[in-house]
Design an enzyme around this catalytic site. Sequence first.
Site, PDB file in Angstrom:
ATOM      1  N   GLU A 169      -2.538  -1.822  -3.792  1.00 36.76           N
ATOM      2  CA  GLU A 169      -3.467  -0.705  -2.768  1.00 36.76           C
ATOM      3  C   GLU A 169      -2.928   0.676  -2.869  1.00 36.76           C
ATOM      4  O   GLU A 169      -1.760   0.851  -2.840  1.00 36.76           O
ATOM      5  CB  GLU A 169      -4.339  -1.214  -1.352  1.00 36.76           C
ATOM      6  CG  GLU A 169      -4.142  -2.577  -1.526  1.00 36.76           C
ATOM      7  CD  GLU A 169      -4.487  -3.183   0.754  1.00 36.76           C
ATOM      8  OE1 GLU A 169      -4.748  -3.775   0.759  1.00 36.76           O
ATOM      9  OE2 GLU A 169      -4.211  -2.132   1.438  1.00 36.76           O
ATOM     10  N   HIS A 175       0.712  -1.183  -0.054  1.00 37.87           N
ATOM     11  CA  HIS A 175       0.069   0.144  -0.210  1.00 37.87           C
ATOM     12  C   HIS A 175       0.692   1.049  -0.174  1.00 37.87           C
ATOM     13  O   HIS A 175       1.058   1.759   1.330  1.00 37.87           O
ATOM     14  CB  HIS A 175      -1.136   0.067   1.277  1.00 37.87           C
ATOM     15  CG  HIS A 175      -1.613   1.168   1.197  1.00 37.87           C
ATOM     16  ND1 HIS A 175      -3.292   1.022   1.838  1.00 37.87           N
ATOM     17  CD2 HIS A 175      -1.813   1.864   0.214  1.00 37.87           C
ATOM     18  CE1 HIS A 175      -4.005   2.024   1.774  1.00 37.87           C
ATOM     19  NE2 HIS A 175      -3.128   2.860   0.975  1.00 37.87           N
ATOM     20  N   HIS A 214      -7.521  -5.596   7.641  1.00 38.76           N
ATOM     21  CA  HIS A 214      -7.793  -4.630   8.659  1.00 38.76           C
ATOM     22  C   HIS A 214      -7.928  -5.292  10.324  1.00 38.76           C
ATOM     23  O   HIS A 214      -8.443  -5.232  10.415  1.00 38.76           O
ATOM     24  CB  HIS A 214      -8.095  -3.518   8.408  1.00 38.76           C
ATOM     25  CG  HIS A 214      -7.845  -2.211   8.643  1.00 38.76           C
ATOM     26  ND1 HIS A 214      -7.177  -1.372   8.032  1.00 38.76           N
ATOM     27  CD2 HIS A 214      -7.896  -1.404  10.222  1.00 38.76           C
ATOM     28  CE1 HIS A 214      -6.287  -0.554   8.994  1.00 38.76           C
ATOM     29  NE2 HIS A 214      -7.343  -0.311  10.303  1.00 38.76           N
TER      30      HIS A 214
END
EC number: 2.6.99.2
Length: 237
Positions: free
Chosen positions: A70, A43, A190
């Site tokens: 991401e 990410h 997450h």
Amino acid sequence: MTKLSVNINKIATLRNSRGGNVPNVLQVAKDLQQFGAQGITIHPRPDERHIKYQDAYDLKDVVYTEYNIEGNPVKKFMDMVLEIKPTQVTLVPDADDALTSNAGWDTIKNKDFLKEVIQEFRNNNIRTSIFVDPVLQMIEGAKDTGADRIELYTEEFAHQYGLGNKKGIDAYVESALKANELGLGINAGHDLSLDNIQFFKQNIPDLLEVSIGHALVAESLYLGFDNVVNMYLNKLK
């Protein structure tokens, strides 16, 4: 079996804290795949405080499982993804100064924007996933954007599970059922960990992939990557 994609941002954070190339992000990606990880997730953020844009390019020749990138689809991010052509791009509505991802997309308000972005990625044969909260209207909105998958934002589930409230899974189950009804693939990520991943997997129908970074790296400080990756794989069976 649900696939395990390991987010290696924390490895880059540790490397960046001292400069140089220890730990080596590319070597860790190679090792994780050898240990059984079925994907690598990164990410990159605009300030490159962990994964750097150059890492994203370098990992292209290292990741032989699934490569998931991401990020917020600003121009620099989109240009990078279109050049690398990973297996999957996961769109996350991060603010520039966000410490970590903290909300899913409003897929209704941002429908036209997301639709345009997703079409560009699909034209380049890149699978698309949208980071969303477990809200039925947002799942329906994700379908209207043309996305292939959703990634359920699981922080609230993890928080409630840690408090002993197993009813915290209910909104995620309803969202998964709606996604299945609409023909959307389901990813999740997450704050998933060894403590809660099995319960989550057992309750979410047709869960295709989980992306786990912070907890997996923290657990590996005590148990080692090889052990922890295989512990996750066993819980995801």
